[in-house]
Design a protein around this motif. Structure first.
Motif, PDB file in Angstrom:
ATOM      1  N   LEU A  79      26.945   7.792  -0.427  1.00 52.38           N
ATOM      2  CA  LEU A  79      26.367   7.423   0.869  1.00 52.38           C
ATOM      3  C   LEU A  79      25.271   8.404   1.272  1.00 52.38           C
ATOM      4  O   LEU A  79      25.426   9.621   1.146  1.00 52.38           O
ATOM      5  CB  LEU A  79      27.460   7.398   1.938  1.00 52.38           C
ATOM      6  N   ILE A  80      24.152   7.873   1.775  1.00 49.10           N
ATOM      7  CA  ILE A  80      23.057   8.704   2.280  1.00 49.10           C
ATOM      8  C   ILE A  80      22.947   8.481   3.783  1.00 49.10           C
ATOM      9  O   ILE A  80      22.655   7.368   4.235  1.00 49.10           O
ATOM     10  CB  ILE A  80      21.721   8.358   1.602  1.00 49.10           C
ATOM     11  N   GLN A  81      23.171   9.524   4.553  1.00 52.68           N
ATOM     12  CA  GLN A  81      23.132   9.458   6.011  1.00 52.68           C
ATOM     13  C   GLN A  81      21.991  10.303   6.565  1.00 52.68           C
ATOM     14  O   GLN A  81      21.427  11.145   5.878  1.00 52.68           O
ATOM     15  CB  GLN A  81      24.465   9.939   6.593  1.00 52.68           C
ATOM     16  N   GLU A  82      21.667  10.047   7.832  1.00 53.75           N
ATOM     17  CA  GLU A  82      20.689  10.845   8.583  1.00 53.75           C
ATOM     18  C   GLU A  82      19.347  10.927   7.857  1.00 53.75           C
ATOM     19  O   GLU A  82      18.684  11.961   7.846  1.00 53.75           O
ATOM     20  CB  GLU A  82      21.239  12.248   8.861  1.00 53.75           C
ATOM     21  N   LEU A  83      18.925   9.817   7.279  1.00 54.76           N
ATOM     22  CA  LEU A  83      17.628   9.768   6.607  1.00 54.76           C
ATOM     23  C   LEU A  83      16.478   9.831   7.606  1.00 54.76           C
ATOM     24  O   LEU A  83      15.499  10.550   7.411  1.00 54.76           O
ATOM     25  CB  LEU A  83      17.517   8.478   5.795  1.00 54.76           C
ATOM     26  N   PHE A  84      16.589   9.053   8.674  1.00 54.19           N
ATOM     27  CA  PHE A  84      15.481   8.884   9.614  1.00 54.19           C
ATOM     28  C   PHE A  84      15.618   9.868  10.774  1.00 54.19           C
ATOM     29  O   PHE A  84      16.302   9.607  11.755  1.00 54.19           O
ATOM     30  CB  PHE A  84      15.444   7.442  10.120  1.00 54.19           C
ATOM     31  N   GLN A  85      14.966  11.011  10.628  1.00 55.96           N
ATOM     32  CA  GLN A  85      14.971  12.049  11.658  1.00 55.96           C
ATOM     33  C   GLN A  85      13.539  12.289  12.117  1.00 55.96           C
ATOM     34  O   GLN A  85      12.642  12.534  11.299  1.00 55.96           O
ATOM     35  CB  GLN A  85      15.588  13.333  11.119  1.00 55.96           C
ATOM     36  N   THR A  86      13.321  12.211  13.417  1.00 58.89           N
ATOM     37  CA  THR A  86      11.978  12.323  13.976  1.00 58.89           C
ATOM     38  C   THR A  86      11.295  13.610  13.543  1.00 58.89           C
ATOM     39  O   THR A  86      11.853  14.701  13.691  1.00 58.89           O
ATOM     40  CB  THR A  86      12.034  12.251  15.513  1.00 58.89           C
ATOM     41  N   GLY A  87      10.099  13.457  13.000  1.00 60.99           N
ATOM     42  CA  GLY A  87       9.293  14.608  12.609  1.00 60.99           C
ATOM     43  C   GLY A  87       9.629  15.197  11.265  1.00 60.99           C
ATOM     44  O   GLY A  87       9.028  16.199  10.863  1.00 60.99           O
ATOM     45  N   LYS A  88      10.567  14.594  10.523  1.00 61.48           N
ATOM     46  CA  LYS A  88      11.014  15.185   9.258  1.00 61.48           C
ATOM     47  C   LYS A  88      10.833  14.222   8.093  1.00 61.48           C
ATOM     48  O   LYS A  88      10.881  12.999   8.260  1.00 61.48           O
ATOM     49  CB  LYS A  88      12.488  15.591   9.342  1.00 61.48           C
ATOM     50  N   LEU A  89      10.652  14.782   6.910  1.00 57.65           N
ATOM     51  CA  LEU A  89      10.708  14.045   5.655  1.00 57.65           C
ATOM     52  C   LEU A  89      11.987  14.452   4.949  1.00 57.65           C
ATOM     53  O   LEU A  89      12.158  15.609   4.564  1.00 57.65           O
ATOM     54  CB  LEU A  89       9.495  14.361   4.781  1.00 57.65           C
ATOM     55  N   ASN A  90      12.927  13.527   4.808  1.00 55.78           N
ATOM     56  CA  ASN A  90      14.203  13.793   4.151  1.00 55.78           C
ATOM     57  C   ASN A  90      14.254  13.045   2.826  1.00 55.78           C
ATOM     58  O   ASN A  90      13.853  11.877   2.749  1.00 55.78           O
ATOM     59  CB  ASN A  90      15.368  13.337   5.036  1.00 55.78           C
ATOM     60  N   MET A  91      14.758  13.709   1.793  1.00 52.84           N
ATOM     61  CA  MET A  91      14.837  13.078   0.481  1.00 52.84           C
ATOM     62  C   MET A  91      16.145  13.430  -0.214  1.00 52.84           C
ATOM     63  O   MET A  91      16.673  14.529  -0.049  1.00 52.84           O
ATOM     64  CB  MET A  91      13.653  13.500  -0.395  1.00 52.84           C
ATOM     65  N   VAL A  92      16.640  12.467  -0.986  1.00 56.09           N
ATOM     66  CA  VAL A  92      17.848  12.644  -1.804  1.00 56.09           C
ATOM     67  C   VAL A  92      17.485  12.340  -3.250  1.00 56.09           C
ATOM     68  O   VAL A  92      16.981  11.252  -3.552  1.00 56.09           O
ATOM     69  CB  VAL A  92      18.989  11.732  -1.329  1.00 56.09           C
ATOM     70  N   TYR A  93      17.743  13.299  -4.126  1.00 53.85           N
ATOM     71  CA  TYR A  93      17.452  13.168  -5.556  1.00 53.85           C
ATOM     72  C   TYR A  93      18.744  12.807  -6.270  1.00 53.85           C
ATOM     73  O   TYR A  93      19.701  13.579  -6.275  1.00 53.85           O
ATOM     74  CB  TYR A  93      16.894  14.491  -6.070  1.00 53.85           C
ATOM     75  N   SER A  94      18.772  11.614  -6.868  1.00 55.07           N
ATOM     76  CA  SER A  94      19.938  11.189  -7.625  1.00 55.07           C
ATOM     77  C   SER A  94      19.674  11.335  -9.115  1.00 55.07           C
ATOM     78  O   SER A  94      18.613  10.937  -9.602  1.00 55.07           O
ATOM     79  CB  SER A  94      20.286   9.730  -7.309  1.00 55.07           C
ATOM     80  N   HIS A  95      20.630  11.876  -9.851  1.00 53.22           N
ATOM     81  CA  HIS A  95      20.507  11.970 -11.296  1.00 53.22           C
ATOM     82  C   HIS A  95      20.712  10.619 -11.972  1.00 53.22           C
ATOM     83  O   HIS A  95      20.516  10.509 -13.176  1.00 53.22           O
ATOM     84  CB  HIS A  95      21.487  13.007 -11.838  1.00 53.22           C
ATOM     85  N   VAL A  96      21.100   9.591 -11.189  1.00 57.55           N
ATOM     86  CA  VAL A  96      21.194   8.234 -11.733  1.00 57.55           C
ATOM     87  C   VAL A  96      19.777   7.679 -11.836  1.00 57.55           C
ATOM     88  O   VAL A  96      19.141   7.348 -10.837  1.00 57.55           O
ATOM     89  CB  VAL A  96      22.066   7.333 -10.840  1.00 57.55           C
TER      90      VAL A  96
END
Length: 275
Positions: free
Chosen positions: A25-42
């Motif tokens: 699960l990926i949560q809290e992606l959309f945060q004002t003023g921020k670039l959030n990223m999740v790197y999956s080894h899949v």
């Protein structure tokens, strides 16, 4: 950048609820003023989001060891919020709500901005490795002829908008699109399937604050579920089914990467074999 490692299906069948959520699960992606990223080894997929107040420039980060983010990658972007602009090597691409953009390998300078900083855009992105360069293309949802699937009787009447696909906007390996459920329909991708040749990431949105989607995953004979809230995403490895049912109609963006790009290349699971 958050790092997620690949999970073995034999291990995943023993995960607790928290284990499943931590892994997929990926949560809290959309945060004002921020670039959030999740790197999956899949399949080395990166899932991210940015809600710019001031312009936000994309940087490679130490995790991919590249001179710039798309040195060896390609990327798809879909805006699920108010209007915004993505500037690629000095060229502005204006994206209204649910418009998309494909950015090919080799694009160096990528900047995200909102038309009205008081109402920031919500840019959702998927990126994967690429070995060829294809042109950067703006994709207007209004110009996509959707595929209509399902029925009201089965609770899965939906429209599928294909943004990045070999028959339309070409890419090296990224495939991306959006599915919109009709009011009164709750199920997606049921009857379900797997596709061993590629993984998938689902972003669920347009859900009420007190709504939820029960995302089904796991091998067909060892299914599990994850409770997903608005604007949360799920990483689905190739060995897993990926289906779900919501408390009300919703929309989801699907992004795929892996061995091939054939949309219909899937291994259907008979309802009688699902457990």
């Amino acid at each position: 950048m958050d790092i997620r490692y690949g999970a073995n299906p034999q291990d995943a069948m023993h995960y607790t609820t928290e284990d499943l959520r931590d892994e997929f699960l990926i949560q809290e992606l959309f945060q004002t003023g921020k670039l959030n990223m999740v790197y999956s080894h899949v399949d080395r997929v990166i899932t991210g989001a940015v809600c710019p107040v001031e312009p936000v420039t994309m940087e490679a980060g130490k995790e991919i060891r590249a001179a710039y983010f798309l040195e060896r990658r390609e990327m798809g972007v879909i805006n699920i919020g108010p209007a915004g602009t993505v500037t690629v090597d000095g060229v502005d691409y204006h994206l209204e709500t649910t418009d998309g953009l494909y950015i090919g390998k080799g694009a160096k300078d990528i900047v995200f901005s909102s038309v009205d900083p008081a109402q920031p855009a919500k840019f959702y992105l998927n990126s994967c490795p690429a070995h060829m360069t294809y042109p950067t293309v703006k994709i207007e949802r209004a110009n996509i002829e959707p595929a209509r699937l399902g029925s009201q009787e089965q609770g899965n009447k939906r429209s599928i908008y294909k943004y990045i696909l070999p028959t339309g906007v070409k890419s090296c390996q990224l495939v991306m699109g959006m599915t919109v459920l009709e009011p009164g329909s709750l199920w997606n991708t049921m009857p379900t399937h797997t596709h061993e040749r590629r993984m998938e990431v689902y972003l669920y949105f347009n859900m009420p604050a007190d709504g939820a989607v029960f995302h089904l995953m796991g091998q067909p004979d060892e299914t599990r579920h994850i409770v997903v809230r608005n604007e949360e995403a799920v990483i689905s490895p190739s060995w897993s089914i990926h289906s779900g049912v919501g408390t009300a109609a919703y929309t989801f963006i699907w992004g795929m990467a892996g061995e091939n790009q054939a949309f219909d290349d899937m291994d259907h699971v008979p309802m009688t074999e699902l457990r």
